[in-house]
Scaffold this motif. Structure first.
Motif, PDB file in Angstrom:
ATOM      1  N   MET A 178      32.113 -33.324 -10.678  1.00  0.00           N
ATOM      2  CA  MET A 178      31.578 -32.958  -9.375  1.00  0.00           C
ATOM      3  C   MET A 178      32.770 -32.719  -8.447  1.00  0.00           C
ATOM      4  SD  MET A 178      29.124 -35.201  -6.850  1.00  0.00           S
ATOM      5  CE  MET A 178      27.912 -35.438  -8.144  1.00  0.00           C
ATOM      6  N   LEU A 179      32.905 -31.493  -7.970  1.00  0.00           N
ATOM      7  CA  LEU A 179      34.011 -31.125  -7.096  1.00  0.00           C
ATOM      8  C   LEU A 179      33.511 -30.938  -5.674  1.00  0.00           C
ATOM      9  CD1 LEU A 179      35.808 -28.437  -9.299  1.00  0.00           C
ATOM     10  CD2 LEU A 179      36.090 -30.913  -9.349  1.00  0.00           C
ATOM     11  N   PHE A 180      34.451 -30.956  -4.754  1.00  0.00           N
ATOM     12  CA  PHE A 180      34.124 -30.612  -3.373  1.00  0.00           C
ATOM     13  C   PHE A 180      34.767 -29.273  -3.042  1.00  0.00           C
ATOM     14  CE2 PHE A 180      34.857 -30.694   1.259  1.00  0.00           C
ATOM     15  CZ  PHE A 180      33.521 -30.786   1.656  1.00  0.00           C
ATOM     16  N   ALA A 181      33.930 -28.285  -2.661  1.00  0.00           N
ATOM     17  CA  ALA A 181      34.384 -26.952  -2.232  1.00  0.00           C
ATOM     18  C   ALA A 181      35.189 -26.245  -3.323  1.00  0.00           C
ATOM     19  CB  ALA A 181      35.197 -27.045  -0.944  1.00  0.00           C
ATOM     20  N   HIS A 182      34.846 -26.480  -4.595  1.00  0.00           N
ATOM     21  CA  HIS A 182      35.487 -25.824  -5.741  1.00  0.00           C
ATOM     22  C   HIS A 182      36.980 -26.123  -5.825  1.00  0.00           C
ATOM     23  CE1 HIS A 182      31.917 -23.577  -6.886  1.00  0.00           C
ATOM     24  NE2 HIS A 182      31.767 -23.213  -5.629  1.00  0.00           N
ATOM     25  N   ASP A 183      37.394 -27.211  -5.238  1.00  0.00           N
ATOM     26  CA  ASP A 183      38.800 -27.604  -5.280  1.00  0.00           C
ATOM     27  C   ASP A 183      38.999 -28.574  -6.434  1.00  0.00           C
ATOM     28  OD1 ASP A 183      41.383 -28.360  -4.895  1.00  0.00           O
ATOM     29  OD2 ASP A 183      41.169 -28.837  -2.771  1.00  0.00           O
ATOM     30  N   GLN A 184      39.747 -28.151  -7.445  1.00  0.00           N
ATOM     31  CA  GLN A 184      39.954 -28.975  -8.630  1.00  0.00           C
ATOM     32  C   GLN A 184      40.742 -30.242  -8.319  1.00  0.00           C
ATOM     33  OE1 GLN A 184      41.585 -26.644 -11.792  1.00  0.00           O
ATOM     34  NE2 GLN A 184      39.964 -25.113 -11.741  1.00  0.00           N
ATOM     35  N   ALA A 185      41.396 -30.268  -7.175  1.00  0.00           N
ATOM     36  CA  ALA A 185      42.129 -31.472  -6.780  1.00  0.00           C
ATOM     37  C   ALA A 185      41.225 -32.482  -6.084  1.00  0.00           C
ATOM     38  CB  ALA A 185      43.286 -31.084  -5.855  1.00  0.00           C
ATOM     39  N   GLN A 186      39.970 -32.116  -5.827  1.00  0.00           N
ATOM     40  CA  GLN A 186      39.042 -33.004  -5.136  1.00  0.00           C
ATOM     41  C   GLN A 186      37.842 -33.301  -6.036  1.00  0.00           C
ATOM     42  OE1 GLN A 186      38.407 -32.538  -0.827  1.00  0.00           O
ATOM     43  NE2 GLN A 186      39.527 -30.603  -0.984  1.00  0.00           N
ATOM     44  N   ALA A 195      43.380  -9.371  -2.012  1.00  0.00           N
ATOM     45  CA  ALA A 195      43.337 -10.008  -3.326  1.00  0.00           C
ATOM     46  C   ALA A 195      44.638 -10.731  -3.631  1.00  0.00           C
ATOM     47  CB  ALA A 195      43.050  -8.944  -4.404  1.00  0.00           C
ATOM     48  N   PHE A 196      45.768 -10.135  -3.272  1.00  0.00           N
ATOM     49  CA  PHE A 196      47.056 -10.765  -3.537  1.00  0.00           C
ATOM     50  C   PHE A 196      47.198 -12.059  -2.738  1.00  0.00           C
ATOM     51  CE2 PHE A 196      51.160 -10.868  -5.241  1.00  0.00           C
ATOM     52  CZ  PHE A 196      52.082 -11.147  -4.259  1.00  0.00           C
ATOM     53  N   ASP A 197      46.736 -12.042  -1.497  1.00  0.00           N
ATOM     54  CA  ASP A 197      46.787 -13.249  -0.674  1.00  0.00           C
ATOM     55  C   ASP A 197      45.915 -14.346  -1.272  1.00  0.00           C
ATOM     56  OD1 ASP A 197      45.304 -14.646   1.985  1.00  0.00           O
ATOM     57  OD2 ASP A 197      47.476 -14.588   1.991  1.00  0.00           O
ATOM     58  N   ALA A 198      44.698 -13.967  -1.702  1.00  0.00           N
ATOM     59  CA  ALA A 198      43.807 -14.946  -2.319  1.00  0.00           C
ATOM     60  C   ALA A 198      44.391 -15.469  -3.628  1.00  0.00           C
ATOM     61  CB  ALA A 198      42.433 -14.318  -2.568  1.00  0.00           C
ATOM     62  N   PHE A 199      45.042 -14.592  -4.380  1.00  0.00           N
ATOM     63  CA  PHE A 199      45.645 -14.990  -5.655  1.00  0.00           C
ATOM     64  C   PHE A 199      46.780 -15.984  -5.439  1.00  0.00           C
ATOM     65  CE2 PHE A 199      49.288 -13.878  -8.450  1.00  0.00           C
ATOM     66  CZ  PHE A 199      48.828 -14.507  -9.587  1.00  0.00           C
ATOM     67  N   LEU A 200      47.627 -15.748  -4.433  1.00  0.00           N
ATOM     68  CA  LEU A 200      48.728 -16.658  -4.158  1.00  0.00           C
ATOM     69  C   LEU A 200      48.222 -18.034  -3.761  1.00  0.00           C
ATOM     70  CD1 LEU A 200      51.292 -14.490  -2.153  1.00  0.00           C
ATOM     71  CD2 LEU A 200      51.509 -15.313  -4.488  1.00  0.00           C
ATOM     72  N   ARG A 201      47.122 -18.080  -2.996  1.00  0.00           N
ATOM     73  CA  ARG A 201      46.638 -19.352  -2.482  1.00  0.00           C
ATOM     74  C   ARG A 201      45.800 -20.116  -3.492  1.00  0.00           C
ATOM     75  NH1 ARG A 201      43.244 -18.533   2.341  1.00  0.00           N
ATOM     76  NH2 ARG A 201      42.987 -16.401   1.681  1.00  0.00           N
ATOM     77  N   ARG A 202      44.990 -19.393  -4.303  1.00  0.00           N
ATOM     78  CA  ARG A 202      44.005 -20.103  -5.115  1.00  0.00           C
ATOM     79  C   ARG A 202      44.150 -19.882  -6.613  1.00  0.00           C
ATOM     80  NH1 ARG A 202      40.920 -17.621  -1.202  1.00  0.00           N
ATOM     81  NH2 ARG A 202      39.915 -16.272  -2.704  1.00  0.00           N
ATOM     82  N   GLY A 203      44.848 -18.816  -7.053  1.00  0.00           N
ATOM     83  CA  GLY A 203      44.989 -18.578  -8.475  1.00  0.00           C
ATOM     84  C   GLY A 203      43.840 -17.775  -9.034  1.00  0.00           C
TER      85      GLY A 203
END
Length: 521
Positions: free
Chosen positions: A49-57, A216-224
């Protein structure tokens, strides 16, 4: 078949113990027009169970996932005894600031239609608690520790100018009365807006051209890649890249070229071409026909032309930069510029040196190391003549053909230029003239002076000055800036590695257009 991770709908979360929610209602479209058919979703026995699709949470675990008449029903529990974030999410749910669910899945089979897609096969990867789900009917239905349970069809609707809902009225089970957002106090409304911004679907925004690549490049840099939409992946993926790399957007490439000009001025004057093959071959005439005087009936003498070939092969230039995850998360908008600047500086310095002194083996052939360029010797060991040193410069200017001399440039480093700046003619006027306008180069005998930091200093057996028409030196670009994001190799250290590479070659095509000065031994 789609191989990327897609984020759809919203997901339920628990307070103390188990939560029951509808992660995806079957038979109704989400906000971007996609419909998942009943029986299409396959999943493992339990999911994080994640929060906001953040794998670190990771805030809990989903113990039960099954299909019912209402849709994809899930049950889980928050890890409130061990995870602080889980306790915070519980408070959000109890105050109705968060009530949505969202699923992450890989599409295995789908058919496109006018409004979106009908998905008939998909594999579930994760389920998250979010503020605004992609599907308006994906909601948390109950929390065991809370006496007030939300009915399955109750939707926490929040106004969001960036989410486009092309359905005038959401389909069942999302068409029940909505929660009045005005009842939330100022803090809760603020939280809702922040969560909505973080979880808005990437495919909803319709933008065209190069802006799509930049977004897309900005989103890729931030989220993968695992956290961006199929549309963004399409904007980033290089179709003919067998390694599946990611190419920087068009504006990024243009900005890199601007920075390369700043560090590598030879690119401004040499002939630069782009090629699509692994190499390119140019024919070069060695000798030409020769006319001879003859009598009226005398025998004519045959003549012809001979040619040779100049083959240019691009060589690879590469580097990489390691960036911490925290830097990516906290400096999203400044990071792109910093990476471009660092890559541009490293690439330009390395290729600039090769364009001047490259050996041609594993790197471009430098203009100063290429064969067949004529030279003039100073005649004085390790220096210029004490009297009339300007005569050497004048001799160089007139050593090549007029056409090339009129298009030629002087190339030397700053130390050599400092010496030549002191030379005067017989009337006491300096030979090197300062530019008339800002940004223009200095001139020597009417031709521009280009400062090349990689040229030799004045010294014994050195070549400190080159004069000629730079169209006789050719640079071939095969691959421009190509960046690859590697989030796995250094994941244990909390870092992401960005690889940058390009392929470029260069060689001398017309040695007769140049003359170089050699200092005597």
């Amino acid at each position: 078949m789609t191989d990327c991770l897609e984020i759809k709908a919203a997901l339920s979360v628990t307070d103390e113990g188990g939560i029951t929610g509808v992660a995806w209602p079957f038979g109704s479209a989400d906000r971007v027009g996609d419909v998942i058919q009943k029986g299409a979703i396959t999943s493992p026995g339990n999911l994080p169970m994640l929060f906001a699709h953040d794998q670190a949470q990771v805030i809990g675990v989903w113990d039960q996932i099954e299909e019912t008449d209402e849709g994809l029903t899930v049950k889980g529990r928050l890890l409130i005894d061990n995870v602080e974030r889980a306790r915070e999410v519980r408070a959000m749910i109890q105050n109705k600031a968060v009530s949505g669910l969202s699923i992450g899945f890989v599409t295995k089979n789908a058919k496109r239609h006018a409004k979106g897609r009908t998905i008939t096969a998909a594999h579930l990867h994760e389920i998250s608690v979010v503020a605004v789900p992609c599907h308006p009917g994906a909601q948390i239905t109950s929390i065991k520790s809370d006496d007030t349970a939300m009915p399955p069809q109750e939707t926490n609707h929040m106004e969001n100018e960036d989410l486009i809902d092309d359905q005038n009225e959401p389909q069942t089970p999302a068409n029940a009365p909505q929660i009045d957002t005005k009842a939330f106090d100022e803090i809760k409304v603020r939280l809702d807006r922040m969560e909505a911004k973080a979880n808005r679907p990437q495919g909803v925004h319709i933008i065209n051209g190069a802006d799509t690549e930049r977004k897309a490049f900005d989103a890729f840099l931030r989220r993968g890649v695992e956290r961006i939409s199929p549309e963004e992946i399409k904007a980033l993926t290089v179709a003919n890249d067998t390694n599946g790399g990611f190419l920087a957007p068009e504006e990024t490439g243009n900005e890199l070229i601007k920075l390369l000009n700043e560090y590598s001025p030879i690119r401004k004057y040499a002939k630069v071409v782009n090629i699509s093959a692994e190499s390119i071959t140019y024919p070069r005439r060695v000798t030409g026909t020769a006319a001879t005087w003859v009598t009226e009936t005398g025998n004519r003498t045959a003549s012809g032309m001979t040619f040779e070939q100049v083959k240019m092969t691009p060589h690879e230039l590469a580097t990489f930069t390691d960036v911490s995850n925290q830097l990516l998360e906290d400096n999203a908008y400044g990071l792109e510029g910093e990476l471009l600047f660092d890559f541009a500086e490293s690439f330009s310095k390395t290729e600039g040196l090769a364009f001047v002194k490259g050996t041609g083996t594993g790197q471009p052939m430098g203009v100063m190391t290429a064969a067949d360029i004529a030279e003039i010797n100073t005649g004085v060991a390790a220096n210029f003549p004490a009297s009339n040193p300007a005569d050497l410069i004048i001799a160089m200017y007139h050593k090549i053909a007029t056409t090339y001399a009129q298009s030629g440039v002087w190339m030397m480093n700053r130390n050599t230029l400092a010496v030549i700046r002191q030379w005067k003619d017989g009337n006491g006027r300096y030979l090197v003239l300062d530019p008339i306008s800002e940004g223009a180069p200095s001139t020597l005998l009417g031709r521009p002076v280009v400062e090349m930091p990689d040229m030799d200093d004045i010294g014994a057996d050195a070549f400190p000055i080159l004069f000629g028409d730079m169209s006789g030196y050719r640079i071939v670009d095969r691959i421009g800036l190509n960046t690859l994001r590697d989030p796995y190799s250094l994941a244990a250290n909390g870092q992401v590695r960005f690889h940058a590479r390009k392929r470029v070659g260069a060689d001398l095509t017309h040695p007769d257009r140049f003359i170089k000065l050699k200092v005597a031994v």
